[in-house]
Design a protein around this motif. Structure first.
Motif, PDB file in Angstrom:
ATOM      1  N   ASP A  38       0.828  -1.202   0.000  1.00 24.15           N
ATOM      2  CA  ASP A  38       0.000   0.000   0.000  1.00 24.15           C
ATOM      3  C   ASP A  38       0.863   1.254   0.000  1.00 24.15           C
ATOM      4  O   ASP A  38       0.570   2.229  -0.674  1.00 24.15           O
ATOM      5  CB  ASP A  38      -0.902   0.014   1.235  1.00 24.15           C
ATOM      6  N   SER A  39       1.941   1.214   0.784  1.00 20.68           N
ATOM      7  CA  SER A  39       2.835   2.371   0.858  1.00 20.68           C
ATOM      8  C   SER A  39       3.421   2.683  -0.511  1.00 20.68           C
ATOM      9  O   SER A  39       3.528   3.845  -0.900  1.00 20.68           O
ATOM     10  CB  SER A  39       3.950   2.092   1.869  1.00 20.68           C
ATOM     11  N   GLY A  40       3.802   1.639  -1.245  1.00 19.26           N
ATOM     12  CA  GLY A  40       4.376   1.861  -2.570  1.00 19.26           C
ATOM     13  C   GLY A  40       3.406   2.536  -3.510  1.00 19.26           C
ATOM     14  O   GLY A  40       3.760   3.483  -4.215  1.00 19.26           O
ATOM     15  N   VAL A  41       2.148   2.078  -3.518  1.00 17.32           N
ATOM     16  CA  VAL A  41       1.138   2.665  -4.402  1.00 17.32           C
ATOM     17  C   VAL A  41       0.804   4.081  -3.953  1.00 17.32           C
ATOM     18  O   VAL A  41       0.712   5.005  -4.763  1.00 17.32           O
ATOM     19  CB  VAL A  41      -0.136   1.792  -4.440  1.00 17.32           C
ATOM     20  N   SER A  42       0.630   4.271  -2.644  1.00 11.55           N
ATOM     21  CA  SER A  42       0.294   5.599  -2.124  1.00 11.55           C
ATOM     22  C   SER A  42       1.403   6.599  -2.437  1.00 11.55           C
ATOM     23  O   SER A  42       1.150   7.732  -2.859  1.00 11.55           O
ATOM     24  CB  SER A  42       0.067   5.534  -0.612  1.00 11.55           C
ATOM     25  N   THR A  43       2.645   6.155  -2.220  1.00 13.27           N
ATOM     26  CA  THR A  43       3.778   7.023  -2.514  1.00 13.27           C
ATOM     27  C   THR A  43       3.852   7.350  -4.000  1.00 13.27           C
ATOM     28  O   THR A  43       4.130   8.485  -4.393  1.00 13.27           O
ATOM     29  CB  THR A  43       5.093   6.355  -2.074  1.00 13.27           C
ATOM     30  N   LYS A  44       3.586   6.360  -4.833  1.00 10.66           N
ATOM     31  CA  LYS A  44       3.627   6.573  -6.279  1.00 10.66           C
ATOM     32  C   LYS A  44       2.579   7.589  -6.704  1.00 10.66           C
ATOM     33  O   LYS A  44       2.855   8.485  -7.527  1.00 10.66           O
ATOM     34  CB  LYS A  44       3.401   5.248  -7.010  1.00 10.66           C
ATOM     35  N   VAL A  45       1.374   7.489  -6.134  1.00 12.16           N
ATOM     36  CA  VAL A  45       0.317   8.438  -6.472  1.00 12.16           C
ATOM     37  C   VAL A  45       0.733   9.846  -6.090  1.00 12.16           C
ATOM     38  O   VAL A  45       0.611  10.797  -6.882  1.00 12.16           O
ATOM     39  CB  VAL A  45      -1.008   8.062  -5.767  1.00 12.16           C
ATOM     40  N   MET A  46       1.281  10.009  -4.877  1.00 10.26           N
ATOM     41  CA  MET A  46       1.692  11.340  -4.434  1.00 10.26           C
ATOM     42  C   MET A  46       2.840  11.877  -5.282  1.00 10.26           C
ATOM     43  O   MET A  46       2.888  13.064  -5.611  1.00 10.26           O
ATOM     44  CB  MET A  46       2.063  11.301  -2.958  1.00 10.26           C
ATOM     45  N   ARG A  47       3.792  10.997  -5.632  1.00 11.56           N
ATOM     46  CA  ARG A  47       4.914  11.428  -6.472  1.00 11.56           C
ATOM     47  C   ARG A  47       4.415  11.874  -7.847  1.00 11.56           C
ATOM     48  O   ARG A  47       4.861  12.909  -8.376  1.00 11.56           O
ATOM     49  CB  ARG A  47       5.919  10.288  -6.623  1.00 11.56           C
ATOM     50  N   LEU A  48       3.485  11.119  -8.402  1.00  8.92           N
ATOM     51  CA  LEU A  48       2.953  11.480  -9.718  1.00  8.92           C
ATOM     52  C   LEU A  48       2.128  12.759  -9.650  1.00  8.92           C
ATOM     53  O   LEU A  48       2.105  13.544 -10.608  1.00  8.92           O
ATOM     54  CB  LEU A  48       2.121  10.322 -10.275  1.00  8.92           C
ATOM     55  N   TYR A  49       1.427  12.969  -8.534  1.00  2.00           N
ATOM     56  CA  TYR A  49       0.727  14.235  -8.342  1.00  2.00           C
ATOM     57  C   TYR A  49       1.709  15.400  -8.450  1.00  2.00           C
ATOM     58  O   TYR A  49       1.461  16.395  -9.128  1.00  2.00           O
ATOM     59  CB  TYR A  49       0.072  14.277  -6.962  1.00  2.00           C
ATOM     60  N   GLU A  50       2.852  15.261  -7.753  1.00  3.83           N
ATOM     61  CA  GLU A  50       3.846  16.329  -7.767  1.00  3.83           C
ATOM     62  C   GLU A  50       4.424  16.511  -9.164  1.00  3.83           C
ATOM     63  O   GLU A  50       4.599  17.640  -9.633  1.00  3.83           O
ATOM     64  CB  GLU A  50       4.960  16.017  -6.762  1.00  3.83           C
ATOM     65  N   GLU A  51       4.730  15.414  -9.850  1.00  7.64           N
ATOM     66  CA  GLU A  51       5.260  15.512 -11.210  1.00  7.64           C
ATOM     67  C   GLU A  51       4.252  16.189 -12.136  1.00  7.64           C
ATOM     68  O   GLU A  51       4.622  17.014 -12.981  1.00  7.64           O
ATOM     69  CB  GLU A  51       5.607  14.119 -11.732  1.00  7.64           C
ATOM     70  N   ALA A  52       2.981  15.827 -11.979  1.00  8.15           N
ATOM     71  CA  ALA A  52       1.940  16.433 -12.814  1.00  8.15           C
ATOM     72  C   ALA A  52       1.824  17.926 -12.531  1.00  8.15           C
ATOM     73  O   ALA A  52       1.636  18.737 -13.445  1.00  8.15           O
ATOM     74  CB  ALA A  52       0.596  15.734 -12.567  1.00  8.15           C
ATOM     75  N   THR A  53       1.954  18.288 -11.252  1.00 11.57           N
ATOM     76  CA  THR A  53       1.885  19.704 -10.885  1.00 11.57           C
ATOM     77  C   THR A  53       3.044  20.477 -11.485  1.00 11.57           C
ATOM     78  O   THR A  53       2.868  21.574 -12.033  1.00 11.57           O
ATOM     79  CB  THR A  53       1.898  19.860  -9.353  1.00 11.57           C
ATOM     80  N   VAL A  54       4.261  19.925 -11.378  1.00  7.99           N
ATOM     81  CA  VAL A  54       5.441  20.582 -11.938  1.00  7.99           C
ATOM     82  C   VAL A  54       5.303  20.731 -13.451  1.00  7.99           C
ATOM     83  O   VAL A  54       5.572  21.790 -14.020  1.00  7.99           O
ATOM     84  CB  VAL A  54       6.724  19.795 -11.589  1.00  7.99           C
ATOM     85  N   ALA A  55       4.859  19.654 -14.118  1.00  7.61           N
ATOM     86  CA  ALA A  55       4.683  19.694 -15.568  1.00  7.61           C
ATOM     87  C   ALA A  55       3.630  20.726 -15.963  1.00  7.61           C
ATOM     88  O   ALA A  55       3.789  21.465 -16.940  1.00  7.61           O
ATOM     89  CB  ALA A  55       4.288  18.315 -16.095  1.00  7.61           C
ATOM     90  N   THR A  56       2.555  20.802 -15.178  1.00 10.02           N
ATOM     91  CA  THR A  56       1.494  21.770 -15.461  1.00 10.02           C
ATOM     92  C   THR A  56       2.009  23.194 -15.313  1.00 10.02           C
ATOM     93  O   THR A  56       1.729  24.062 -16.145  1.00 10.02           O
ATOM     94  CB  THR A  56       0.305  21.547 -14.516  1.00 10.02           C
TER      95      THR A  56
END
Length: 351
Positions: A38-56
């Protein structure tokens, strides 16, 4: 509650990047296991959120810059057209002077002009007037030609930069689409795990991440950021036995859920109409509930601070789409809820 506050859907907590990079799952505490996965998936979601924000953000900055350059190119183009029209008018003036010279004897040989002039002064005066007029127009034409060349170069430079920026923005847009696709897949996996836990009625181990909340000096905060208010307290609906008992915040799956205030976690459950839920008891006796979650980051008995990350939003239980169901109760149990909006407003939190 019908009013809404709109924010970009892809706006996570700004400290997400640092927290995710330092995130380390700890040993599972209670539950039925699966904390590491669960930690891996949760962390991945949060990391991708940040990447998406930076890209945006990069895309938006590039888009604004491209718009500036396009506007500059258009202004230069308009000024160039104006200057070219001015040059055409000057040429017309020069033509009129030449025609006037011809009509007034400018086309007669100079020897004849000397013979026909009444006085030497008249001859010199006429020659001087026409020479001055010729010089003035020719000077204006030369100046306008220089301006025309400069404007043409400026227009070309601005247009070239605009094209380069548009190309770069196209690449950034492609990057955004790739990140978004990865984020959508990670959300799907996270929600799938949550659905399995809710169906089993047994919570998985809390996702334990280091540094999971920003330093917040306020005593009370909104439970999520980047939300849209949807169903309000007391509203009717076919999915509720009586009236709606809380305030819904429409947010994407995986959005960080924060403790509205400091308190103690008195309940963590994963079955029934609320799906995966957390209840926190605050000093003074009031409790807040966070329901339809996709992952929890705290366990029963934990002490939490205002603004601390406690979960990720989802759509478990009796839910038609991703959102956070937030309640304020006089007791930890269902049936004692009060309207969360004025309750938060009285504590300095305006939705």
């Amino acid at each position: 509650m019908r009013s809404s506050r709109r924010c970009p859907l892809l706006v996570p907590v700004l400290v997400c990047a640092a927290a995710v990079l330092l995130a380390r799952p700890t040993a599972a505490e209670g539950g039925s296991g699966g904390g590491e996965a669960d930690s891996g998936v949760s962390t991945k979601v949060m990391r991708l959120y940040e990447e998406a924000t930076v890209a945006t953000r990069r895309y938006e900055v590039g888009h604004r810059e491209a718009e500036k350059q396009r506007a500059k190119a258009r202004r230069s183009e308009q000024l160039l057209a104006r200057e070219q029209k001015h040059i055409a008018a000057l040429h017309e003036d020069l033509g009129r002077i030449v025609r006037a010279q011809y009509r007034q004897g400018g086309g007669i040989p100079y020897a004849a002009q000397v013979i026909l002039a009444n006085t030497p002064e008249e001859l010199m005066r006429s020659q001087h007037v026409f020479s001055q007029a010729d010089l003035a127009v020719e000077t204006a034409v030369a100046k306008s030609r220089r301006a025309e060349a400069w404007l043409a170069a400026e227009q070309a430079r601005a247009a070239a930069l605009w094209r380069d920026l548009e190309k770069r923005n196209g690449e950034l847009a492609g990057m955004k689409r790739v990140i978004q696709a990865k984020l959508d897949e990670a959300r799907r996996v996270l929600q799938s795990q949550a659905d399995a836990s809710a169906a089993a009625g047994t919570c998985r181990s809390p996702v334990r991440l280091d540094g999971v909340h920003a330093k917040i000096t306020r005593k009370w905060v909104t439970p999520v950021e980047g939300y849209r208010l949807s169903a309000g307290f007391g509203s009717g609906g076919a999915r509720w036995a009586n009236r709606h008992t809380g305030q819904d915040f429409a947010v994407p799956i995986g959005t960080v859920v924060r403790a509205a205030g400091a308190g103690k976690v008195v309940k963590v459950t994963c079955g029934g109409a609320f799906g995966m839920e957390i209840v926190i008891e605050h000093p003074g006796g009031y409790c807040t509930q966070y329901a339809h979650l996709a992952a929890v980051m705290v366990g029963q008995g934990d002490r939490v601070a205002a603004g601390q990350w406690i979960a990720q939003s989802g759509t478990t239980g009796n839910s038609t789409g991703p959102h956070l169901h937030f309640e304020v109760r006089a007791t930890p149990e269902l049936g004692s809820s009060v309207d969360p909006v004025p309750w938060l407003t009285a504590r300095g939190v305006k939705l």
